[in-house]
Scaffold this motif. Structure first.
Motif, short mmCIF file in Angstrom:
data_model
loop_
_atom_site.label_atom_id
_atom_site.label_comp_id
_atom_site.label_asym_id
_atom_site.label_seq_id
_atom_site.Cartn_x
_atom_site.Cartn_y
_atom_site.Cartn_z
N VAL A 59 0.84 -1.19 0.00
CA VAL A 59 0.00 0.00 0.00
C VAL A 59 0.88 1.24 0.00
CG1 VAL A 59 -1.78 1.30 1.24
CG2 VAL A 59 -1.85 -1.21 1.22
N VAL A 60 0.50 2.24 -0.78
CA VAL A 60 1.21 3.52 -0.83
C VAL A 60 0.35 4.59 -0.18
CG1 VAL A 60 2.19 5.29 -2.31
CG2 VAL A 60 2.43 2.89 -2.94
N ILE A 61 0.94 5.33 0.75
CA ILE A 61 0.29 6.49 1.35
C ILE A 61 0.99 7.73 0.83
CG2 ILE A 61 -0.12 7.73 3.51
CD1 ILE A 61 -0.34 5.07 4.94
N VAL A 62 0.22 8.65 0.27
CA VAL A 62 0.83 9.80 -0.38
C VAL A 62 0.11 11.08 0.01
CG1 VAL A 62 -0.58 9.56 -2.46
CG2 VAL A 62 1.62 10.73 -2.61
N GLY A 63 0.90 12.16 0.18
CA GLY A 63 0.31 13.45 0.51
C GLY A 63 1.36 14.42 0.97
N PRO A 64 1.05 15.72 0.96
CA PRO A 64 2.02 16.74 1.38
C PRO A 64 2.44 16.56 2.84
CG PRO A 64 0.15 17.71 0.24
CD PRO A 64 -0.22 16.30 0.52
N ILE A 65 3.48 17.25 3.23
CA ILE A 65 3.96 17.20 4.59
C ILE A 65 2.89 17.74 5.54
CG2 ILE A 65 5.02 19.50 4.47
CD1 ILE A 65 7.26 18.43 6.25
N GLY A 66 2.79 17.12 6.71
CA GLY A 66 1.88 17.60 7.73
C GLY A 66 0.42 17.28 7.50
N THR A 67 0.13 16.25 6.70
CA THR A 67 -1.27 15.90 6.43
C THR A 67 -1.71 14.63 7.14
OG1 THR A 67 -0.54 14.84 4.36
CG2 THR A 67 -1.40 17.09 4.22
N GLY A 68 -0.90 14.13 8.07
CA GLY A 68 -1.32 13.01 8.91
C GLY A 68 -0.96 11.63 8.40
N LYS A 69 -0.08 11.55 7.41
CA LYS A 69 0.28 10.24 6.84
C LYS A 69 0.95 9.34 7.88
CE LYS A 69 3.02 11.98 3.72
NZ LYS A 69 2.98 13.37 4.23
N THR A 70 1.98 9.88 8.53
CA THR A 70 2.74 9.10 9.50
C THR A 70 1.88 8.72 10.70
OG1 THR A 70 4.85 10.10 8.87
CG2 THR A 70 4.73 9.13 11.08
N THR A 72 -1.38 8.43 10.91
CA THR A 72 -2.40 7.45 10.54
C THR A 72 -1.81 6.06 10.44
OG1 THR A 72 -3.67 9.14 9.35
CG2 THR A 72 -4.12 6.84 8.80
N SER A 73 -0.65 5.95 9.82
CA SER A 73 0.00 4.65 9.69
C SER A 73 0.37 4.09 11.06
CB SER A 73 1.25 4.77 8.82
OG SER A 73 1.90 3.53 8.69
N LYS A 74 0.93 4.94 11.93
CA LYS A 74 1.33 4.48 13.27
C LYS A 74 0.11 4.09 14.11
CE LYS A 74 5.78 6.82 13.82
NZ LYS A 74 6.55 7.83 14.61
N LEU A 75 -0.99 4.85 13.98
CA LEU A 75 -2.20 4.50 14.71
C LEU A 75 -2.75 3.16 14.25
CD1 LEU A 75 -4.26 5.48 16.82
CD2 LEU A 75 -5.55 6.52 14.94
N PHE A 76 -2.70 2.93 12.94
CA PHE A 76 -3.13 1.63 12.39
C PHE A 76 -2.24 0.52 12.92
CE2 PHE A 76 -2.39 -1.48 8.90
CZ PHE A 76 -3.63 -2.13 8.96
N GLY A 77 -0.92 0.75 12.93
CA GLY A 77 0.01 -0.25 13.45
C GLY A 77 -0.22 -0.54 14.92
N ARG A 78 -0.49 0.50 15.69
CA ARG A 78 -0.77 0.31 17.12
C ARG A 78 -2.01 -0.56 17.31
NH1 ARG A 78 -2.25 5.65 20.10
NH2 ARG A 78 -0.12 6.21 19.49
N ALA A 79 -3.02 -0.30 16.49
CA ALA A 79 -4.25 -1.10 16.60
C ALA A 79 -3.99 -2.56 16.26
CB ALA A 79 -5.33 -0.52 15.68
N LEU A 80 -3.16 -2.81 15.23
CA LEU A 80 -2.82 -4.19 14.87
C LEU A 80 -2.15 -4.92 16.03
CD1 LEU A 80 -1.34 -4.03 11.24
CD2 LEU A 80 -3.50 -5.06 11.95
N VAL A 81 -1.16 -4.28 16.63
CA VAL A 81 -0.35 -4.93 17.65
C VAL A 81 -1.09 -5.05 18.98
CG1 VAL A 81 1.77 -4.73 19.01
CG2 VAL A 81 1.81 -4.19 16.58
N GLU A 82 -1.76 -3.97 19.39
CA GLU A 82 -2.34 -3.94 20.74
C GLU A 82 -3.76 -4.48 20.81
OE1 GLU A 82 -2.03 0.06 22.15
OE2 GLU A 82 0.17 0.10 22.05
N ARG A 83 -4.51 -4.41 19.73
CA ARG A 83 -5.91 -4.81 19.79
C ARG A 83 -6.25 -5.99 18.88
NH1 ARG A 83 -9.33 0.84 20.61
NH2 ARG A 83 -7.95 1.73 22.20
N ILE A 84 -5.89 -5.84 17.60
CA ILE A 84 -6.25 -6.91 16.66
C ILE A 84 -5.57 -8.22 17.04
CG2 ILE A 84 -6.30 -7.59 14.25
CD1 ILE A 84 -8.05 -5.17 14.97
N SER A 85 -4.32 -8.15 17.49
CA SER A 85 -3.61 -9.36 17.88
C SER A 85 -4.35 -10.11 18.98
CB SER A 85 -2.19 -9.02 18.36
OG SER A 85 -1.38 -8.62 17.29
#
Length: 402
Positions: A59-70, A72-85
């Motif tokens: 998956v590619v996430i694209v957008g200007p600086i400061g638009t929440g890309k990082t 959003t990705s980290k929040l998704f990763g946190r959900a995978l590790v802490e909740r979905i697991s």
């Protein structure tokens, strides 16, 4: 006396409730106005969540600086590790690698491997060794790894496209038909795809999550959310938050807006003010550059630095937002003479321009009306020319000494 100063400063009033909530690295549980982007990212990974050993995703996430890309990705990763697991009974790993810092495939591979296998030595391995160790470990646990390469442009520009292929090859090595590694690539634009093979580029373009700039209302909501987390009640007003949102609207950059809020709060705190004033905001704004940092220049070659400086000189001479590529190249050749360097051919200078554009250090666009034919116009938006010139000249002296 010095000890008394420390004790007095630590004991006095502060408007901060939790200053860390205004850190660029902080990822809140709620990301205002990024719900749709998060939903789209989750939809791409739903097959992975439902059956972690059956499929991998790119998956590619694209957008200007400061638009929440990082974030959003980290929040998704946190959900995978802490909740979905826990809820799905499957093991997920998430590793976020900043390629602006880890610019080689070796550093990226080591960062991933040591995050997944903390006991692994940080020395004595090659990049393939690290990646194969990750593959074996994740497969052995029937787990799934999601590796995010943030600012992936820097990895490709500095280490070549083969560096990305090494990671893809390991992720595609589905031993015993068990998929176990997915990859998220984050970039400001899709320009990096031009450096990849057509088949890989086509595959990556199938799953893109696009992030647009924030408007003033969205920035207001984001700032108000952060202010509630970080500052004591009564230390800021809606007017102050709106003022900062209006300043940042032109860029649509939440990082910029949050940085201004933090600096304004810091000025108020240092002055022992009970609340943030408009003057604190003005002072904070004057200190903040939304996109440029000297660190961006550290890994440029001598001639890339000289071309960037040439653009600065051409812009200063014209006092216009953009200059034609020809004027920038003329300025570059003048600098080569000044530094006793043989100027590079036009095709090489063009490559310098494209790489600097990819790294976000300049912008380029085609001219429209008012000129004969079409020409490439180059600009340096939001970068103070005087400070950029000073930084480049300092680095040019260091490069010449190497």
């Amino acid at each position: 006396m010095s000890i008394e100063i420390v004790e007095r400063e630590l004991s006095r009033h502060t408007i901060f409730k939790d200053e860390g909530k205004l850190s660029i690295d902080y990822v809140p549980e709620v990301l205002p106005h990024r719900e749709e982007e998060l939903r789209k990212l989750v939809s791409y990974f739903r097959p992975v969540v439902e059956n972690p050993t059956s499929i991998s995703q790119r998956v590619v996430i694209v957008g200007p600086i400061g638009t929440g890309k990082t974030a959003t990705s980290k929040l998704f990763g946190r959900a995978l590790v802490e909740r979905i697991s826990k809820t799905k009974g499957s093991r997920f790993y998430y590793v976020h690698v900043n390629c602006h810092k880890e610019r080689t495939i070796f550093n990226v591979a080591r960062r991933i491997a040591c995050s997944v296998i903390p006991s692994l030595p940080s020395r004595g391995f090659s990049a393939p060794d690290y990646l194969n160790a990750v593959l074996a470990h994740v497969q052995g646990e029937n787990a799934h790894l999601v590796a995010t390469l943030d600012e992936v442009d820097f990895l490709i520009v500095n280490s070549g496209r083969d560096s990305l292929y090494q990671l893809f090859r390991v992720a595609d090595d589905e031993l015993y038909n068990r998929a176990c590694i997915s990859i998220i690539l984050i970039s400001r634009t899709l320009n990096f795809l031009e450096l990849l093979e057509d088949d890989v580029s086509t595959i990556l373009q199938r799953k893109v999550v696009k992030f647009n700039r924030y408007d003033a209302k969205q920035l207001y909501d984001i700032l108000m959310h952060r202010a509630r987390l970080a500052l004591h009640d009564g230390t800021y007003s809606p007017d102050i938050i709106e003022m900062i949102a209006d300043i940042a609207e032109e860029k649509g950059d939440a990082r910029y807006a949050i940085e201004i809020l933090w600096r304004a709060a810091k000025h108020a705190d240092i002055e022992s003010s009970q609340y943030i004033t408009p003057e604190h905001v003005r002072r904070a704004k004057s200190e903040v550059s939304p996109t440029y940092s000297k660190e961006s220049l550290l890994y440029l070659s001598l001639h890339e630095l000289m071309f960037l400086l040439a653009v600065v000189h051409a812009l200063k001479g014209s006092e216009t937002p953009y200059v034609p590529m020809g004027d920038a190249e003329k300025s570059y050749r003048s600098l080569c003479e000044r530094f006793s360097e043989a100027p590079r051919r036009h095709t090489q200078v063009w490559e310098y321009m494209k790489r600097l554009e990819m790294l976000g250090l300049l912008t380029a666009k085609l001219s429209t009306k008012g000129r004969r034919g079409r020409t490439t116009l180059i600009g340096l938006p939001d970068v103070p020319l005087a400070s950029l010139e000073r930084d480049i000249l300092e680095l040019l002296g260091l490069v010449k000494e190497r």
